[in-house]
Write an enzyme that holds these catalytic residues in place. Sequence first.
Site, PDB file in Angstrom:
ATOM      1  N   SER A 199     -99.268 148.551 -33.462  1.00  0.00           N
ATOM      2  CA  SER A 199     -99.285 147.271 -34.170  1.00  0.00           C
ATOM      3  C   SER A 199     -99.232 146.156 -33.141  1.00  0.00           C
ATOM      4  O   SER A 199     -99.146 146.406 -31.933  1.00  0.00           O
ATOM      5  CB  SER A 199     -98.097 147.173 -35.114  1.00  0.00           C
ATOM      6  OG  SER A 199     -96.916 147.033 -34.356  1.00  0.00           O
ATOM      7  N   LYS A 200     -99.267 144.928 -33.653  1.00  0.00           N
ATOM      8  CA  LYS A 200     -99.333 143.757 -32.776  1.00  0.00           C
ATOM      9  C   LYS A 200     -98.214 143.723 -31.748  1.00  0.00           C
ATOM     10  O   LYS A 200     -98.393 143.217 -30.656  1.00  0.00           O
ATOM     11  CB  LYS A 200     -99.273 142.490 -33.622  1.00  0.00           C
ATOM     12  CG  LYS A 200    -100.630 142.086 -34.132  1.00  0.00           C
ATOM     13  CD  LYS A 200    -100.566 140.715 -34.754  1.00  0.00           C
ATOM     14  CE  LYS A 200    -101.805 140.477 -35.614  1.00  0.00           C
ATOM     15  NZ  LYS A 200    -101.527 139.634 -36.763  1.00  0.00           N
TER      16      LYS A 200
END
Length: 466
Positions: free
Chosen positions: A239-240
């Site tokens: 994820s980010k």
Amino acid sequence: MSDLRVRFAPSPTGYLHVGGARTALFNWLYAHHFGGTFILRIEDTDTERSTQQSVDAILQGMEWLGLDCDEGPFFQTDNFPLYKQHVQKLLEEGKAYRCWCKPEELEAKREAAMAEGRKPKYDGTCRHRQDQPLDQPHVIRFKAPEEGETAFDDLIKGRIAFPNAELDDLIISRTDGTPTYNFCVVIDDALMRISHVIRGDDHVNNTPRQIQLYEALGYPVPIFAHVPMILGSDKARLSKRHGATSVIAYRDMGYLPEALNNYLVRLGWSNGDDEIFSREEMVQKFDIANVGRSPSVFNPDKLNWLNAHYIKTGDPARLAELLKPHLASRGVTDTTAPDLAGVISTLQERAQTLEEMAERALFYYQVPQSYDEAALAKFEKPHLAAVFTAVAAKLSAAAITTAAECDALFKEICTEGGWKMPQVGQPVRIALSGSTQAPGIGEIVMALGVPEAVARIQRAKAALAG
Ligand code: GLU
């Protein structure tokens, strides 16, 4: 063309992320390996969350990676009439039914089931309902088989079976008449004659529901291959917070599309111990059979290593096209003098990304505004003056055409002046580039051109040697 037909089916609710790009790449490679057809289908039925901006971002990412489709892009929102026809067909055949249960009733039943430790599931109240008040709000549910199991042989995960008793009567059409996600996917895959569904394994749980729908509609069931997910270094889903996940962000950070493709193909797929694959080799060697069952971990160091490899071995003229935007964002728009391909050939050995390369290419286009003071402090002013004078004179007089000739000329200058190479090389490098962190002198002079090199040396002489 073979009958093999695969698709990439992104939902346009954000940019193209690396996980999606890998799914697209695997499908693209599978199609190309077997001479099949690669289809792009935009799953935009969730009109609240889908945006044109995301569609554009996905198309842009795929174009950059070179994942061109043979058919499409198709948009599910264009197919609503088709989905409705299929809902109607199931209703007429008694394979679907209308359901008037209210959301609050369903919620209460769900909570009761949970409290009793039962798995919540629609209880089929409306399956046998006699009155059909069509003017009242209702959904349409698929009448799912209640006994037996729904199983499939996944090309990656092997056999997966679900007891039918655990699967709900899926809503296929909402109160407002719009079809639901799992239903649309089946109609599209069936009508597009998709032979292999290669997608992320977050869709495994949708698969038995989809299979039941294929069977009810009398369509052949495709072969499924569910690709394990990509994890970050902490083994949590990528994820980010692990860094950039958008394909276009990688482009902007200076990665080459061939490096990202090569990196992505190895996330889950292997061919012995090989790490570097040209596009042709990927097409030739790729097979779902060699996709592993366990999740892969995203490793930025390896991506950097591959990127450095492709920069080092890339064609300077092509790299020039890719580098231009990185220079433009630094204010350099005219890359004709010196010629950018020539500049690049002096920087390929050492750059990991195009961003790094652009940073190091700047001095070629911007006359140094300052000079590395600490490095210069090692030399007396009269020495600098003597070196700059000798080098400017020699360079102007000689007709050198190669870096090797230039290096030979510098040896001559050293011999004649009684200097060691660093005593000449360091000041000249600083004069040409402003710092000592630059390519070899012969390379710089050739890329810059002799007249510009001489001008810079004279400029440095005026500035540094009094
Ligand atoms: N639209 C789905 C997604 O973006 C993919 C569905 C599929 O491949 O079947 O996750």
